[in-house]
Every structure is written in structure tokens, then in C-alpha cells.
Design a protein around this motif. Sequence first.
Motif, PDB file in Angstrom:
ATOM      1  N   LEU A  56       0.833  -1.212   0.000  1.00 24.66           N
ATOM      2  CA  LEU A  56       0.000   0.000   0.000  1.00 24.66           C
ATOM      3  C   LEU A  56       0.864   1.257   0.000  1.00 24.66           C
ATOM      4  O   LEU A  56       0.539   2.241  -0.681  1.00 24.66           O
ATOM      5  CB  LEU A  56      -0.953  -0.006   1.198  1.00 24.66           C
ATOM      6  N   GLN A  57       1.964   1.236   0.759  1.00 21.82           N
ATOM      7  CA  GLN A  57       2.881   2.379   0.753  1.00 21.82           C
ATOM      8  C   GLN A  57       3.486   2.572  -0.634  1.00 21.82           C
ATOM      9  O   GLN A  57       3.585   3.704  -1.131  1.00 21.82           O
ATOM     10  CB  GLN A  57       3.997   2.174   1.778  1.00 21.82           C
ATOM     11  N   HIS A  62       3.541   5.447  -5.870  1.00 23.97           N
ATOM     12  CA  HIS A  62       3.304   5.484  -7.315  1.00 23.97           C
ATOM     13  C   HIS A  62       2.160   6.429  -7.664  1.00 23.97           C
ATOM     14  O   HIS A  62       2.226   7.139  -8.676  1.00 23.97           O
ATOM     15  CB  HIS A  62       3.017   4.083  -7.860  1.00 23.97           C
ATOM     16  N   VAL A  63       1.125   6.422  -6.839  1.00 22.62           N
ATOM     17  CA  VAL A  63       0.001   7.335  -7.085  1.00 22.62           C
ATOM     18  C   VAL A  63       0.494   8.785  -7.004  1.00 22.62           C
ATOM     19  O   VAL A  63       0.153   9.613  -7.849  1.00 22.62           O
ATOM     20  CB  VAL A  63      -1.151   7.081  -6.074  1.00 22.62           C
ATOM     21  N   GLU A  64       1.315   9.071  -6.020  1.00 23.92           N
ATOM     22  CA  GLU A  64       1.869  10.422  -5.876  1.00 23.92           C
ATOM     23  C   GLU A  64       2.769  10.758  -7.063  1.00 23.92           C
ATOM     24  O   GLU A  64       2.728  11.868  -7.592  1.00 23.92           O
ATOM     25  CB  GLU A  64       2.655  10.538  -4.557  1.00 23.92           C
ATOM     26  N   ILE A  69       3.480  13.611 -12.179  1.00 27.04           N
ATOM     27  CA  ILE A  69       3.670  13.557 -13.635  1.00 27.04           C
ATOM     28  C   ILE A  69       2.523  14.277 -14.326  1.00 27.04           C
ATOM     29  O   ILE A  69       2.736  15.057 -15.263  1.00 27.04           O
ATOM     30  CB  ILE A  69       3.798  12.092 -14.115  1.00 27.04           C
ATOM     31  N   HIS A  70       1.298  14.035 -13.863  1.00 22.55           N
ATOM     32  CA  HIS A  70       0.140  14.719 -14.455  1.00 22.55           C
ATOM     33  C   HIS A  70       0.242  16.233 -14.252  1.00 22.55           C
ATOM     34  O   HIS A  70      -0.071  17.010 -15.170  1.00 22.55           O
ATOM     35  CB  HIS A  70      -1.174  14.192 -13.865  1.00 22.55           C
ATOM     36  N   ALA A  71       0.698  16.629 -13.074  1.00 21.99           N
ATOM     37  CA  ALA A  71       0.866  18.066 -12.825  1.00 21.99           C
ATOM     38  C   ALA A  71       1.919  18.644 -13.768  1.00 21.99           C
ATOM     39  O   ALA A  71       1.731  19.729 -14.337  1.00 21.99           O
ATOM     40  CB  ALA A  71       1.268  18.308 -11.363  1.00 21.99           C
TER      41      ALA A  71
END
Length: 176
Positions: A56-57, A62-64, A69-71
Motif C-alpha cells: 500500500l505504501q 506510485h500514485v503520488e 507527472i500529471h501536474a
Amino acid sequence: MADEQEIMCKLESIKEIRNKTLQMEKIKTRLKAEFEALESEERHLKEYKQEMDLLLQEKMAHVEELRLIHADINVMENTIKQSENDLNKLLESTRRLHDEYKPLKEHVDALRMTLGLQRLPDLCEEEEKLSLEPACHVISRFTGMHLYALCAKPRVGPGIPKSQNGSKMNEERENT
């Protein structure tokens, strides 16, 4: 006889104690095995939970990372749009300046001709930098716009032979 009966009762009791003790030992052995299995399963469950926490960490990292990357992509898209707008403004300003220059140059050339002087060279003959063709290609590639070059280079006529690569050549330009 009472003694015999009493001894028989005691022997029966001892036999029952022995059977119950054996039964109890079997249950005790099974109980120990069950406790060991329970402790082992608890250890495995604890390891599984620790591994799940690590996963989960990692997922959140990866989500962050994807969010960043999207930002960055959004920032780059905005930067590209701003740069395209700036480029379009500069191109329009250059086009206006060229539109002011062209009639003035034609007037100066006409005045020079009346005095027997040669015409002044065209902008694209003077310097390659003053031709907007490369800028137009860049703009059209990024924005999809079909812009024209301000300083169009002379095109060849139908009587001009083709070069080896198949395009027509402007002999006048090559000779000057």
C-alpha cells in the motif's frame, strides 16, 4: 469377597484412569499441534499484513508519482500554449512590420529607378533570418495552422528543368 470386589473395582478404576489418561495424552498432543499451527498462522498473518502495508505504501508512492507527472504534463501543456500564443503574437507583429516595409520598399525602389539606380535587394535576399518560412513551419507543425511565409522565395516556372531529386530549381537564384 468384599476385598475381591473392592480390588476389582479399583482395577476397573485404574483401567478407566489409564484409558482416560491415554485419551487425554492424545488430545494434549493434538492440542499442542493446534497451538503450534495457531502460532505459525498468526506469524504468517502478521507477515501478510506487513507485506500488505508495504504494498500500500508503494502504491501510494506510485500514485503520488503519477499525480506529479500529471501536474508536470499540465504545466508543460500550459507552457506550450503560452509559447504558441507568444509565437503567434510575434509572427503577427512581424507580419504587420513586413506589410509596412513592403510598400515602403516598393516606393523607394520606384524612386531609385527614376534616378537610374538599382533596386534594393529583397529581405530574403539580404538575410535568411528575415524569411518567416521556418517559423511558419514550426507553428503549423505545433498548432496545425496553415500559415504563409511573409517573404516568399521565388518559385520556378513550368519551363525550368527539374533537379536530380525531382524538385524544380530556380536558376536565377542559383546564379545570383
